[in-house]
Write a protein that holds these residues in place. Sequence first.
Motif, PDB file in Angstrom:
ATOM      1  N   LEU A  31       0.871  -1.174   0.000  1.00 51.13           N
ATOM      2  CA  LEU A  31       0.000   0.000   0.000  1.00 51.13           C
ATOM      3  C   LEU A  31       0.904   1.218   0.000  1.00 51.13           C
ATOM      4  O   LEU A  31       1.801   1.334   0.847  1.00 51.13           O
ATOM      5  CB  LEU A  31      -0.924  -0.010   1.219  1.00 51.13           C
ATOM      6  N   ILE A  32       0.687   2.109  -0.961  1.00 47.28           N
ATOM      7  CA  ILE A  32       1.522   3.304  -1.119  1.00 47.28           C
ATOM      8  C   ILE A  32       0.730   4.535  -0.700  1.00 47.28           C
ATOM      9  O   ILE A  32      -0.421   4.718  -1.112  1.00 47.28           O
ATOM     10  CB  ILE A  32       1.990   3.443  -2.580  1.00 47.28           C
ATOM     11  N   VAL A  33       1.343   5.393   0.123  1.00 49.77           N
ATOM     12  CA  VAL A  33       0.702   6.624   0.588  1.00 49.77           C
ATOM     13  C   VAL A  33       1.521   7.805   0.092  1.00 49.77           C
ATOM     14  O   VAL A  33       2.663   8.016   0.523  1.00 49.77           O
ATOM     15  CB  VAL A  33       0.594   6.657   2.125  1.00 49.77           C
ATOM     16  N   VAL A  49       3.623  -1.344   3.698  1.00 52.00           N
ATOM     17  CA  VAL A  49       3.114   0.013   3.510  1.00 52.00           C
ATOM     18  C   VAL A  49       4.309   0.947   3.297  1.00 52.00           C
ATOM     19  O   VAL A  49       5.241   0.958   4.105  1.00 52.00           O
ATOM     20  CB  VAL A  49       2.283   0.495   4.721  1.00 52.00           C
ATOM     21  N   TYR A  50       4.279   1.712   2.210  1.00 49.95           N
ATOM     22  CA  TYR A  50       5.328   2.683   1.901  1.00 49.95           C
ATOM     23  C   TYR A  50       4.709   4.075   1.927  1.00 49.95           C
ATOM     24  O   TYR A  50       3.790   4.370   1.159  1.00 49.95           O
ATOM     25  CB  TYR A  50       5.946   2.384   0.540  1.00 49.95           C
ATOM     26  N   VAL A  90       4.291  12.734   5.213  1.00 47.16           N
ATOM     27  CA  VAL A  90       3.080  12.356   5.967  1.00 47.16           C
ATOM     28  C   VAL A  90       3.319  11.108   6.810  1.00 47.16           C
ATOM     29  O   VAL A  90       2.379  10.577   7.421  1.00 47.16           O
ATOM     30  CB  VAL A  90       1.872  12.135   5.014  1.00 47.16           C
ATOM     31  N   TYR A  91       4.556  10.661   6.858  1.00 48.37           N
ATOM     32  CA  TYR A  91       4.863   9.405   7.546  1.00 48.37           C
ATOM     33  C   TYR A  91       4.488   9.452   9.023  1.00 48.37           C
ATOM     34  O   TYR A  91       3.816   8.548   9.538  1.00 48.37           O
ATOM     35  CB  TYR A  91       6.347   9.089   7.387  1.00 48.37           C
ATOM     36  N   SER A 143      -2.292  -4.400  -5.144  1.00 54.71           N
ATOM     37  CA  SER A 143      -1.635  -3.231  -4.554  1.00 54.71           C
ATOM     38  C   SER A 143      -2.680  -2.158  -4.309  1.00 54.71           C
ATOM     39  O   SER A 143      -3.796  -2.233  -4.824  1.00 54.71           O
ATOM     40  CB  SER A 143      -0.535  -2.693  -5.482  1.00 54.71           C
ATOM     41  N   SER A 144      -2.292  -1.151  -3.523  1.00 55.96           N
ATOM     42  CA  SER A 144      -3.165  -0.011  -3.245  1.00 55.96           C
ATOM     43  C   SER A 144      -2.346   1.263  -3.310  1.00 55.96           C
ATOM     44  O   SER A 144      -1.177   1.278  -2.914  1.00 55.96           O
ATOM     45  CB  SER A 144      -3.812  -0.132  -1.859  1.00 55.96           C
ATOM     46  N   VAL A 145      -2.967   2.322  -3.803  1.00 55.51           N
ATOM     47  CA  VAL A 145      -2.316   3.638  -3.878  1.00 55.51           C
ATOM     48  C   VAL A 145      -3.278   4.676  -3.331  1.00 55.51           C
ATOM     49  O   VAL A 145      -4.435   4.745  -3.769  1.00 55.51           O
ATOM     50  CB  VAL A 145      -1.933   4.001  -5.332  1.00 55.51           C
ATOM     51  N   PHE A 146      -2.800   5.482  -2.396  1.00 56.21           N
ATOM     52  CA  PHE A 146      -3.593   6.594  -1.880  1.00 56.21           C
ATOM     53  C   PHE A 146      -2.931   7.897  -2.289  1.00 56.21           C
ATOM     54  O   PHE A 146      -1.807   8.205  -1.867  1.00 56.21           O
ATOM     55  CB  PHE A 146      -3.739   6.501  -0.356  1.00 56.21           C
TER      56      PHE A 146
END
Length: 499
Positions: free
Chosen positions: A248-250, A281-282, A287-288, A399-402
């Motif tokens: 998951l990418i933020v 999660v990356y 915003v980490y 995968s996920s991207v926000f």
Amino acid sequence: MTITDPSTATSSSFASINPRTGAVVASHPIAGEAEVAAAVARARTAADWWSGLSFAERKGLLNAWKGEVTRRVGELAAIMQAETGKPHGDAMLECALAIDHLAWAAGHAGKVLGRHKVPSGLVMANQKATVEFRPLGVIGVIGPWNYPVFTPMGSIAYALAAGNAVVFKPSEYTPGVGVWLAETAAEVFGQPVLQVVTGLGDTGAALCRSGVNKVAFTGSTATGKRVMAACAETLTPVLIEAGGKDALIVDEDADVAAAVDGAVWGANANAGQTCAGVERVYVHERVYDDFLAQVIARTKEVHATNDADAKIGPITMPSQIDIIKRHIDSAIADGGKAVLGGPESVGDRFVQPVILVDVPETSSAVTEETFGPTMTVTKVASMDEAVALTNASKYALGSSVFSKRNGMRIAERLRVGMTAINGVITFAGVPSLPFGGVGDSGFGRIHGPEGLKEFTYAHAITKQRMKPLLALTTFQRTEKAEEQLGKLITMLHGRGSKK
């Protein structure tokens, strides 16, 4: 301990166990080679009848089965809850998604697979060209235990809609689900179009060697390789949906609260026992800190207990407990830190959520599939770094991207089978989208038009509509015809750009 090892089962039966309580749910027969062969033989006869029906006739029967499953969905959810330990609400959600996919497959098979015209091209302009996708015959489906209805139905429903008969070998941890599906199907179809064979690993191996026309397998990458090896003996094609280590990418412009919600659910739903769940999660460095603080606070609200209203349940397969603990231990030994939970979170049946940070990318907690309620959270300086780290995995399932502005651009750079933008695993709920991975996550697709075609072969037909302007496929071909062909090809294809 679940009685699934041949050394603890009898020669003819085994027990499924409720992982919450350790109580026996039911006893099931172990199908040997003879029983599997008999089921496949019955399926061949049923396939002749089933494939002879029109798409409309099959649609009617599949919709009747869909109605039966829907009316009795409480029974199916109860069996699933008993065999997996997952919360009742999760079991109902899984059933609902499976029903929706069944409806889509039944309703779209004719349009996707039926004979249709394709362009003939100028050289063969005198020919009418058509193609249709025909059923393969009998499909062997080997299902998983983590989503014992939704995942195998992604093969069963689409294979049936395409005109095949199916022999289903459910996981030894969830055999009752498979039995229920086959029994309800028999009530509606009146023919053994869908049969179930229960048993252990040897039963699955027998199905691979039984001469079915294709095997659709869902499970670990290691087992998938064994399935391929067994199928290779009879040149049986396979569809492999194997493990995942999904990221998951933020991005820096992401809605952090939404990303936190997605990460918490994606990592912990079904006790983390999801092939396309969130394990890595990356997060952009800007915003980490905010993300990490929120994800810790939200995850503290999630507990695995024996309570009926618990958000997550037990680990279904007992041997997975050791893998989860090993990955947590390795992450800490490699220099990582547990900011929520830790080795003490791993119990005999239940595992509490664990969040790990500063874990090296070479640690097994990052490189291997954990299949438990854990996540590693890693700070990145840019989306280039996030993409590179995501793509470095040997797994490439989902995968996920926000991101508010760059979600599509980031998603298009990921080497994975599926991506959800500003959501988690949403692609699995869309019946028209193909589901599957690349690399060690397998190959082939379920769901969508691709999922229907996966269980067919293409049959092409040309029909002469008129005499050819150039008689080329004959020993009577003239020199003039050859010259005209050369001019035609030059006119059609000789104007490409020069380098």
